[in-house]
Design an enzyme around this catalytic site. Sequence first.
Site, PDB file in Angstrom:
ATOM      1  CD  GLU A  28      21.065  17.376  61.469  1.00 23.61           C
ATOM      2  OE1 GLU A  28      21.712  16.432  61.107  1.00 23.61           O
ATOM      3  OE2 GLU A  28      21.624  18.321  62.168  1.00 23.61           O
ATOM      4  CE  LYS A 163      27.134  18.774  70.993  1.00 26.45           C
ATOM      5  NZ  LYS A 163      26.306  18.092  69.747  1.00 26.45           N
TER       6      LYS A 163
HETATM    7  N1  PSU Z   1      26.939  18.345  65.752  1.00 27.57           N
HETATM    8  C1  PSU Z   1      26.096  18.363  66.678  1.00 27.57           C
HETATM    9  N2  PSU Z   1      25.125  17.526  66.569  1.00 27.57           N
HETATM   10  C2  PSU Z   1      25.117  16.499  65.405  1.00 27.57           C
HETATM   11  C3  PSU Z   1      25.866  16.918  64.275  1.00 27.57           C
HETATM   12  C4  PSU Z   1      26.946  17.805  64.380  1.00 27.57           C
HETATM   13  O1  PSU Z   1      26.112  19.049  67.667  1.00 27.57           O
HETATM   14  O2  PSU Z   1      24.109  15.801  65.206  1.00 27.57           O
HETATM   15  C5  PSU Z   1      26.055  16.289  62.972  1.00 27.57           C
HETATM   16  C6  PSU Z   1      24.972  16.940  61.888  1.00 27.57           C
HETATM   17  O3  PSU Z   1      24.334  16.207  61.308  1.00 27.57           O
HETATM   18  C7  PSU Z   1      26.317  17.408  61.368  1.00 27.57           C
HETATM   19  C8  PSU Z   1      27.317  16.326  61.230  1.00 27.57           C
HETATM   20  O4  PSU Z   1      26.003  17.792  59.861  1.00 27.57           O
HETATM   21  O5  PSU Z   1      27.073  15.978  62.368  1.00 27.57           O
HETATM   22  C9  PSU Z   1      28.775  16.657  60.927  1.00 27.57           C
HETATM   23  O6  PSU Z   1      29.508  15.797  60.674  1.00 27.57           O
HETATM   24  P1  PSU Z   1      31.048  16.014  60.239  1.00 27.57           P
HETATM   25  O7  PSU Z   1      31.825  16.580  61.228  1.00 27.57           O
HETATM   26  O8  PSU Z   1      31.561  14.532  60.005  1.00 27.57           O
HETATM   27  O9  PSU Z   1      30.894  16.711  58.986  1.00 27.57           O
END
Ligand code: PSU
Length: 306
Positions: A28, A163
């Site tokens: 990604e 996390k």
């Molecule tokens: N969690 C992490 N590192 C990240 C992300 C999430 O520990 O870089 C990033 C990923 O790209 C994930 C996104 O798909 O954040 C999720 O965002 P949201 O919670 O807004 O869907």
Amino acid sequence: MEQLNKYLDVAPEVAEALAAGKPVVALESTIISHGMPYPQNVETALAVENIVRENGAVPATIAILGGRLKVGITKDEIDYLGKKGLAVIKASRRDVPVLVAKKEDGAATVATTMLIAAMAGVKIFATGGIGGVHRGAEVTMDISADLEELAMTPVMVVCAGAKAILDLGLTLEYLETKGVPVIGYQTKELPAFYTRKSGFSVDYQLDTPAEIAAAWKAKLDLHMQGGMLVTNPIPEEYSMDHDYINKCIDEAIEEMKAKGIKGKETTPFLLAKVKEITGGSSLDANIHLVFNNAKLASQIACELCK
Ligand code: PSU
Ligand code: MN
């Protein structure tokens, strides 16, 4: 390779590997622009591509550039996304059509990487952590689109769990409701990104890349929709102290609430805040768990191609 849609650009190396039935691993780009600071983000992204190659697969870092859905980007494009950082639009599923129409750039989240990988026929994807059900979601309804994508798009995601900025128990419940298998690699306990333990159990412990590939092959053969989540604990030597990291996360969440941060800003804010509070020591853990996931995903991809 057949061109599935006119907005998709599959890099020649990736297209050749797919046509020859060789292993490909998707990566990604939100982790580059929003997940880590420059220049560590670019160094990590390039190192991850090398790890995929060393383990016998072809890397395909996925992003949206000038409205094109890119499956496999160049070193210069990785550098561009890394330098542009938070100025790149964090592109989840719903952002894709607008960015394509406006010919803009977007950093692909887990959801969007799965979506674009599936368009190109890439079946395995390695990252750090996924989005999930946020703490307090029973009121805010903040649930990552990553979970919906896992429910509908046939791509395996190899991560280090999620996390503790999320409600891990509710995240597992949601995945169960949506019929997403959650596998622990050599563990029965869901890893929590920085730590190997969370106090929550996964559905199944599988101990080899071959066993994971076999379960995934069965899911594909059965034409079941949706993905599979493989959770791979951070290597012992890089894992952080459980109480310390959770205290830092609690502090970050308090500050988020005080500042009234909401919506798509939530995850990037918490990632940056935790990094700041830990004085950067969480970044090292973050980098090494991504390496570890890239290796496992490549091994599974190789098994799948046997
Ligand atoms: N969690 C992490 N590192 C990240 C992300 C999430 O520990 O870089 C990033 C990923 O790209 C994930 C996104 O798909 O954040 C999720 O965002 P949201 O919670 O807004 O869907
Ligand atoms: Mn959200």
